[in-house]
Design a protein around this motif. Structure first.
Motif, PDB file in Angstrom:
ATOM      1  N   LYS A  99       0.851  -1.190   0.000  1.00  0.00           N
ATOM      2  CA  LYS A  99       0.000   0.000   0.000  1.00  0.00           C
ATOM      3  C   LYS A  99       0.882   1.233   0.000  1.00  0.00           C
ATOM      4  CE  LYS A  99      -3.829   0.677   2.190  1.00  0.00           C
ATOM      5  NZ  LYS A  99      -4.854   0.834   3.237  1.00  0.00           N
ATOM      6  N   VAL A 100       0.403   2.306  -0.632  1.00  0.00           N
ATOM      7  CA  VAL A 100       1.141   3.560  -0.575  1.00  0.00           C
ATOM      8  C   VAL A 100       0.827   4.217   0.772  1.00  0.00           C
ATOM      9  CG1 VAL A 100       1.287   5.888  -1.517  1.00  0.00           C
ATOM     10  CG2 VAL A 100       1.329   3.922  -3.053  1.00  0.00           C
ATOM     11  N   THR A 103       3.168  18.968  14.809  1.00  0.00           N
ATOM     12  CA  THR A 103       3.775  18.847  13.476  1.00  0.00           C
ATOM     13  C   THR A 103       5.241  18.442  13.660  1.00  0.00           C
ATOM     14  OG1 THR A 103       2.337  20.553  12.610  1.00  0.00           O
ATOM     15  CG2 THR A 103       4.360  20.147  11.370  1.00  0.00           C
ATOM     16  N   TRP A 117      11.144  21.633  10.260  1.00  0.00           N
ATOM     17  CA  TRP A 117      11.743  20.606   9.411  1.00  0.00           C
ATOM     18  C   TRP A 117      12.740  19.707  10.131  1.00  0.00           C
ATOM     19  CZ3 TRP A 117      11.005  25.757   7.975  1.00  0.00           C
ATOM     20  CH2 TRP A 117       9.857  25.956   7.179  1.00  0.00           C
ATOM     21  N   SER A 153      15.180   4.648   7.564  1.00  0.00           N
ATOM     22  CA  SER A 153      15.541   5.326   6.315  1.00  0.00           C
ATOM     23  C   SER A 153      14.456   5.237   5.238  1.00  0.00           C
ATOM     24  CB  SER A 153      16.849   4.747   5.758  1.00  0.00           C
ATOM     25  OG  SER A 153      16.650   3.415   5.352  1.00  0.00           O
ATOM     26  N   THR A 154      13.413   4.427   5.464  1.00  0.00           N
ATOM     27  CA  THR A 154      12.310   4.326   4.500  1.00  0.00           C
ATOM     28  C   THR A 154      11.013   4.127   5.289  1.00  0.00           C
ATOM     29  OG1 THR A 154      12.316   1.909   4.344  1.00  0.00           O
ATOM     30  CG2 THR A 154      13.811   3.065   2.864  1.00  0.00           C
ATOM     31  N   PHE A 213       8.812  15.251   7.579  1.00  0.00           N
ATOM     32  CA  PHE A 213       8.493  15.560   6.183  1.00  0.00           C
ATOM     33  C   PHE A 213       9.193  14.612   5.204  1.00  0.00           C
ATOM     34  CE2 PHE A 213       7.529  19.532   8.382  1.00  0.00           C
ATOM     35  CZ  PHE A 213       6.170  19.549   8.125  1.00  0.00           C
ATOM     36  N   THR A 214      10.536  14.545   5.248  1.00  0.00           N
ATOM     37  CA  THR A 214      11.262  13.703   4.299  1.00  0.00           C
ATOM     38  C   THR A 214      10.722  12.267   4.321  1.00  0.00           C
ATOM     39  OG1 THR A 214      13.176  15.050   4.804  1.00  0.00           O
ATOM     40  CG2 THR A 214      13.587  13.035   3.573  1.00  0.00           C
ATOM     41  N   HIS A 219       5.960  12.703   5.846  1.00  0.00           N
ATOM     42  CA  HIS A 219       4.935  13.169   4.919  1.00  0.00           C
ATOM     43  C   HIS A 219       5.127  12.670   3.491  1.00  0.00           C
ATOM     44  CE1 HIS A 219       3.921  15.730   8.253  1.00  0.00           C
ATOM     45  NE2 HIS A 219       2.938  16.294   7.593  1.00  0.00           N
ATOM     46  N   SER A 220       6.118  11.807   3.267  1.00  0.00           N
ATOM     47  CA  SER A 220       6.331  11.283   1.920  1.00  0.00           C
ATOM     48  C   SER A 220       5.591   9.965   1.755  1.00  0.00           C
ATOM     49  CB  SER A 220       7.818  11.074   1.658  1.00  0.00           C
ATOM     50  OG  SER A 220       8.436  12.330   1.570  1.00  0.00           O
ATOM     51  N   TYR A 221       5.139   9.733   0.514  1.00  0.00           N
ATOM     52  CA  TYR A 221       4.353   8.536   0.229  1.00  0.00           C
ATOM     53  C   TYR A 221       5.169   7.573  -0.617  1.00  0.00           C
ATOM     54  CZ  TYR A 221       0.304  11.348   1.594  1.00  0.00           C
ATOM     55  OH  TYR A 221      -0.579  12.125   2.296  1.00  0.00           O
ATOM     56  N   GLU A 222       5.145   6.302  -0.234  1.00  0.00           N
ATOM     57  CA  GLU A 222       5.792   5.288  -1.063  1.00  0.00           C
ATOM     58  C   GLU A 222       5.162   3.936  -0.764  1.00  0.00           C
ATOM     59  OE1 GLU A 222       9.946   4.597  -0.337  1.00  0.00           O
ATOM     60  OE2 GLU A 222       9.749   5.041   1.783  1.00  0.00           O
ATOM     61  N   PRO A 223       5.353   2.952  -1.653  1.00  0.00           N
ATOM     62  CA  PRO A 223       4.766   1.630  -1.415  1.00  0.00           C
ATOM     63  C   PRO A 223       5.391   0.966  -0.186  1.00  0.00           C
ATOM     64  CG  PRO A 223       5.473   1.864  -3.705  1.00  0.00           C
ATOM     65  CD  PRO A 223       6.031   3.033  -2.966  1.00  0.00           C
ATOM     66  N   SER A 241      19.471   6.530   2.922  1.00  0.00           N
ATOM     67  CA  SER A 241      18.944   6.041   1.654  1.00  0.00           C
ATOM     68  C   SER A 241      19.558   6.821   0.494  1.00  0.00           C
ATOM     69  CB  SER A 241      17.413   6.182   1.652  1.00  0.00           C
ATOM     70  OG  SER A 241      16.874   5.852   0.402  1.00  0.00           O
ATOM     71  N   GLY A 260      16.309  21.023   8.337  1.00  0.00           N
ATOM     72  CA  GLY A 260      15.610  20.536   7.143  1.00  0.00           C
ATOM     73  C   GLY A 260      16.317  20.768   5.829  1.00  0.00           C
ATOM     74  N   LEU A 291       1.765   2.140  -8.340  1.00  0.00           N
ATOM     75  CA  LEU A 291       1.858   0.869  -7.596  1.00  0.00           C
ATOM     76  C   LEU A 291       0.805  -0.116  -8.099  1.00  0.00           C
ATOM     77  CD1 LEU A 291       2.888  -0.910  -5.198  1.00  0.00           C
ATOM     78  CD2 LEU A 291       1.141   0.203  -3.803  1.00  0.00           C
ATOM     79  N   CYS A 319       6.643   4.765  -7.200  1.00  0.00           N
ATOM     80  CA  CYS A 319       6.701   6.217  -7.185  1.00  0.00           C
ATOM     81  C   CYS A 319       6.883   6.673  -5.750  1.00  0.00           C
ATOM     82  CB  CYS A 319       5.405   6.786  -7.766  1.00  0.00           C
ATOM     83  SG  CYS A 319       5.233   8.565  -7.553  1.00  0.00           S
ATOM     84  N   ALA A 330       6.517  10.014  -3.571  1.00  0.00           N
ATOM     85  CA  ALA A 330       5.929  11.360  -3.618  1.00  0.00           C
ATOM     86  C   ALA A 330       6.345  12.132  -2.372  1.00  0.00           C
ATOM     87  CB  ALA A 330       4.416  11.265  -3.699  1.00  0.00           C
ATOM     88  N   LEU A 361      15.974   5.563  -4.229  1.00  0.00           N
ATOM     89  CA  LEU A 361      16.801   5.797  -3.047  1.00  0.00           C
ATOM     90  C   LEU A 361      16.849   7.270  -2.659  1.00  0.00           C
ATOM     91  CD1 LEU A 361      19.829   3.535  -4.120  1.00  0.00           C
ATOM     92  CD2 LEU A 361      18.033   2.955  -2.475  1.00  0.00           C
TER      93      LEU A 361
END
Lengths: 384, 189
Positions: A3-4, A29, A116, A136-137, A166-167, A170-174, A269, A352, B26, B33, B35, B60
């Motif tokens: 899932k993202v 925040t 930040w 890191s992810t 934020f890095t 707030h970032s979206y990834e699978p 990363s 930040g 995905l 991706c 974002a 990365l």
């Protein structure tokens, strides 16, 4: 299922999968979405634990001190000023040997105001007796939250799952979200030896004379030391169950490297990409990403680092009057080693600022070519 | 790796647009991706940015994008020398506008301006108001088709899951923009 997810949601999903029974939290925040998601899940009946809305971070940790004493698996999340406000209770929870797990989202401290990422908030709590893991992810945030309970409960010490505001937050990834029954098999229910129970009264945290105090602190030190090997064991066991293995640090292309970038958090990363770029230019670069900051993996580092290699430590934090904090810890850890690698400290990305692939390559080259300052930290920034 | 920078205003759903694309990629199984939002002070109407990296290999790099392959503007008024900064020469620029490309070209010399009528599409599907149209899902459709990021079905599934209200209207806006861009690209080819 993949899932993202944003980093904050990865932490909340991890806590829910770990079947946290009590959440007490106050928004700040960039952490807020993690506890918002748990509150939302609670409202929809998807989170069976108790959710206590409190008036401050100090109260959040005080509530968890009580809940964990009563034998509950607990979770909270905070950031920066919220963490600073919790400080007194961080000592209480660690001293009481309660395995509270907390998501700590790195954010710079004021003055002046900043929203930040900057690790000085979590690192300034290094002496409180909490385990600290740097992610890191977003995948690692979720996985580490689950592993944190297993490690914390085994050594009876609280744990912070730390990640960049934020890095990552707030970032979206699978993110691969493990199935509940697989998590249940990996992480059995929390069974403390002693619990606060009105039917069987016990005294907790009483006044003790110096000999007893020292004895208790020594047992805490022994359990911290035990955690260093346990982190590796639990990380391997997690790998067997879920296919993703974790250790006290993560070594990338280090085998024949002449100089290693030493990084933590999301920079770890980006540093892999910097190492790939340097390798393409024929340079022997590697990246050593530190995952466990408490306990600091001194033994593992002494075993891993051989003669001849140079270390370029990149700190997104700073202790005024000293240097970057990871650089300090690494120097202290390596001092007893017979083959002691030279350590060069770089302070970058405070408040930040981006620590880019280009900046990391520049830092690596300075150190590798012998042009780095040895006694003082170097302040580095990407000009853009 | 494809690197896209988004420019919009607080309240327009710029970050959500990048998230929708991450989810659509995905779901399509074509890669992944990452974002990343650029968070300034969170105020309605203030300029905001977001970044998306799309790749078939693990991503990365977790920094801002300084030299994007493409730009996406949810509000054409944000087009300036500053917001064009770093765009690779000849790079495409998807702009929410009904003006003809030839007229817009003067505002971004050396780049390929691609107008997308996202405001008109949004209003046709009753998304937002004349003063404040909700254009993010239409722009998502245009971006997905322009860069061939995913098929229509994964895109619509991602839109439906991400938007808080008007799921079908948003999906319809994304579909309309997706199909318009796809047809335009076919006509050119």
């Amino acid at each position: 299922m993949k899932k993202v997810l944003m980093g904050n949601h990865a932490a909340a999903v991890g806590a829910a999968l770990a079947r946290a029974q009590v959440v007490a939290a106050y928004p700040i925040t960039p952490q807020t979405q993690s506890i918002e998601l748990l509150a939302e899940m609670k409202e929809k009946g998807a989170f069976p634990g108790a959710y206590i809305a409190v008036e401050s971070e100090h109260s959040a940790m005080a509530a968890l001190l009580g809940a964990a004493s009563a034998g509950a698996r607990t979770f909270t999340a905070t950031s920066s000023h919220g963490l600073a406000y919790m400080h007194e209770l961080l000592h209480w929870v660690a001293g009481a040997r309660l395995p509270v797990v907390m998501a700590e989202v790195n954010r710079a401290l004021a003055a002046p105001w900043s929203l930040w990422t900057d690790q000085t908030d979590s690192l300034s709590q290094r002496d409180t007796g909490w385990l600290q893991f740097y992610c890191s992810t977003n995948q690692e945030i979720l996985d580490t939250t689950i592993m944190a309970y297993k490690i914390a409960e085994a050594v009876r010490l609280p744990a912070m799952v730390v990640y960049d505001g934020f890095t990552l937050s707030h970032s979206y990834e699978p993110v691969e979200v493990p199935a509940q029954d697989a998590v249940d098999a990996f992480l059995p229910a929390y069974r403390p030896e002693q619990v606060l129970d009105t039917a069987r009264p016990l005294a907790f945290g009483a006044l003790v004379p110096p000999k007893e105090y020292l004895r208790l602190r020594r047992s805490m030190a022994a359990d911290m030391a035990r955690a260093e090997t346990l982190i590796e064991e639990v990380g391997r066991e997690f790998g067997e169950a879920f296919g993703r293995c974790y250790g006290v640090f993560d070594a990338y292309r280090c085998e024949d490297a002449t100089t290693l970038l030493v990084t933590s958090g999301a920079v770890g990363s980006t540093a892999r990409a910097a190492v790939d770029a340097l390798r393409e230019r024929g340079l022997a670069a590697g990246n050593l990403r530190i995952r466990a900051f408490r306990p600091f993996p001194a033994q593992a580092l002494r075993r891993f680092l051989g003669r001849g290699v140079k270390l370029a430590v990149v700190d997104r934090n700073y202790s005024p009057g000293a240097s970057g904090i990871f650089a300090q810890e690494i120097r202290a850890a390596l001092y007893p080693a017979t083959a002691r690698p030279p350590v060069f400290g770089y302070v970058a990305g405070l408040g930040g600022g981006d620590i880019t692939v280009e900046l990391l390559q520049e830092i690596w080259s300075k150190v590798d070519e012998g042009k780095a300052e040895k006694t003082q930290p170097t302040w580095a920034e990407d000009a853009r | 790796m494809l690197e896209i920078r988004f420019h919009g205003r607080g309240g327009q759903g710029t970050v959500l647009a990048a998230k929708i694309l991450a989810d659509a990629v995905l779901r399509s199984g074509k890669g992944q991706c990452l974002a990343i939002p650029e968070f300034g002070v969170e105020r309605r109407g203030a300029p905001v940015a977001a970044y998306a990296r799309i790749s078939e290999r693990p991503i990365l790099v977790r920094t801002r994008i300084y030299e994007p392959d493409a730009l996406v503007f949810l509000d054409a008024a944000l087009l300036s020398a500053q917001t064009l900064g770093g765009l690779k020469p000849g790079g495409p620029l998807l702009l929410n506008s009904e003006s003809p490309a030839a007229r817009l070209a003067a505002r971004a010399p050396g780049f390929r301006v691609e107008p997308i009528a996202a405001t008109r599409i949004a209003l046709e599907h009753r998304l937002g108001s004349q003063a404040s149209p909700v254009v993010n899902t239409a722009m998502c459709g245009a971006v997905a088709a322009y860069f061939d990021l995913c098929g229509l079905e994964p895109l619509l599934a991602a839109v439906r899951e991400a938007v808080p209200v008007k799921h079908e209207e948003n999906a319809a806006a994304a579909r309309q923009a997706f199909e318009i861009v796809q047809e335009a690209l076919h006509a050119r080819a």
